[in-house]
Design an enzyme around this catalytic site. Structure first.
Site, PDB file in Angstrom:
ATOM      1  N   CYS A 119       8.438  -8.992  -5.962  1.00 17.22           N
ATOM      2  CA  CYS A 119       8.370  -9.444  -7.402  1.00 17.22           C
ATOM      3  C   CYS A 119       8.329  -7.909  -8.123  1.00 17.22           C
ATOM      4  CB  CYS A 119       7.226 -10.424  -7.674  1.00 17.22           C
ATOM      5  SG  CYS A 119       7.347 -11.053  -9.314  1.00 17.22           S
ATOM      6  N   HIS A 218       7.942 -14.546  -4.246  1.00 14.15           N
ATOM      7  CA  HIS A 218       6.812 -14.289  -3.851  1.00 14.15           C
ATOM      8  C   HIS A 218       6.865 -14.889  -2.418  1.00 14.15           C
ATOM      9  CE1 HIS A 218       4.238 -12.559  -6.914  1.00 14.15           C
ATOM     10  NE2 HIS A 218       5.074 -12.934  -7.481  1.00 14.15           N
ATOM     11  N   GLU A 220       5.111 -14.674   0.246  1.00 18.83           N
ATOM     12  CA  GLU A 220       3.576 -14.776   0.710  1.00 18.83           C
ATOM     13  C   GLU A 220       3.259 -16.299   0.195  1.00 18.83           C
ATOM     14  OE1 GLU A 220       2.565 -13.375  -3.452  1.00 18.83           O
ATOM     15  OE2 GLU A 220       4.155 -13.063  -2.131  1.00 18.83           O
TER      16      GLU A 220
END
Length: 241
Positions: A119, A218, A220
């Site tokens: 990001c 993102h 994660e």
């Protein structure tokens, strides 16, 4: 323990902001959502949080202790870093973090350290290469769906270029977790690796053997483990070399 057996150490840059817990309020902190470290651990790496650094010497010493580096998400960069005046929607940045991450990228480039940008991290990598940003994406594409709402992520459909390194790590077309109001405009030295339905650049990668990959989403937050596995594998090769 042999070098081949040692788990790769992956540095992850942190936010630098006030935080509160227990009886403490608005304490200046270096912090990061735990999903980043959990994703590195899940891929077989050892996460090491890296706060903002003030000097090139500190960045070189940090990189010497690492096998890979993640430039994490976070607040907007100061537009002065890419020679622009701030858009009215860009009101908060942390100069110490901007400077520290640019120093880390300098040091990483000098030794060929594997890097993954996430990001904001993708935007920092583009600016480091001499590129620029779209400061407020809704002005360019006519909607704010990429930013979702405060504290949430939106779903964005991404299309990966089959000819890129990224295609060996992720599906060709899939849905990612997004939370951004900016995007990369210019990215000298990087290849465009993925876009979304609006044509917004969603991933870029450096040509050649070095692992230098960045995504606007993102990973994660979703099951995008291929990105972290790719970074850890590259970190293991870097360490042994």
């Amino acid at each position: 323990m042999s070098e081949a057996a040692r788990m790769p150490v992956i540095g992850i840059t942190t936010y630098h902001r006030p935080a509160s817990w227990g009886t403490w309020s608005d304490v200046e902190c270096d912090l990061l959502p735990s999903a980043y470290a959990q994703s590195v651990t899940g891929a077989g790496g050892v996460p090491l949080l890296v706060p903002p650094l003030a000097t090139a010497e500190a960045a070189d010493s940090t990189v010497a202790a690492l096998d890979g580096l993640i430039i994490a998400g976070g607040e907007d960069m100061n537009p002065a870093a890419y020679g622009a005046e701030p858009d009215p929607h860009v009101t908060g940045w942390v100069d110490a973090r901007d400077a520290g991450e640019l120093l880390l990228l300098d040091a990483a480039e000098r030794v060929g350290l594997p890097v993954l940008g996430i990001c904001r991290g993708m935007q920092v990598m583009a600016v480091h290469s001499g590129g620029s940003l779209i400061q407020h994406l809704p002005d360019a594409i006519g909607h704010a769906r990429h930013a979702a709402t405060d504290g949430t992520y939106s779903d964005t459909d991404v299309h990966v270029d089959a000819a890129c390194r990224l295609a060996s790590l992720l599906p060709g077309d899939f849905t990612v977790a997004s939370h951004h109001h900016q995007a990369v405009a210019e990215h000298p030295g990087f290849l465009a690796a993925a876009r979304d339905d609006d044509g917004v650049l969603q991933a870029m990668e450096a040509p050649g053997e070095r692992f230098a990959v960045a995504v606007q989403w993102h990973p994660e937050q979703h099951d995008d483990a291929g990105l972290f596995a790719g970074l850890v594998a590259a970190a293991r090769r870097y360490r042994i070399r």
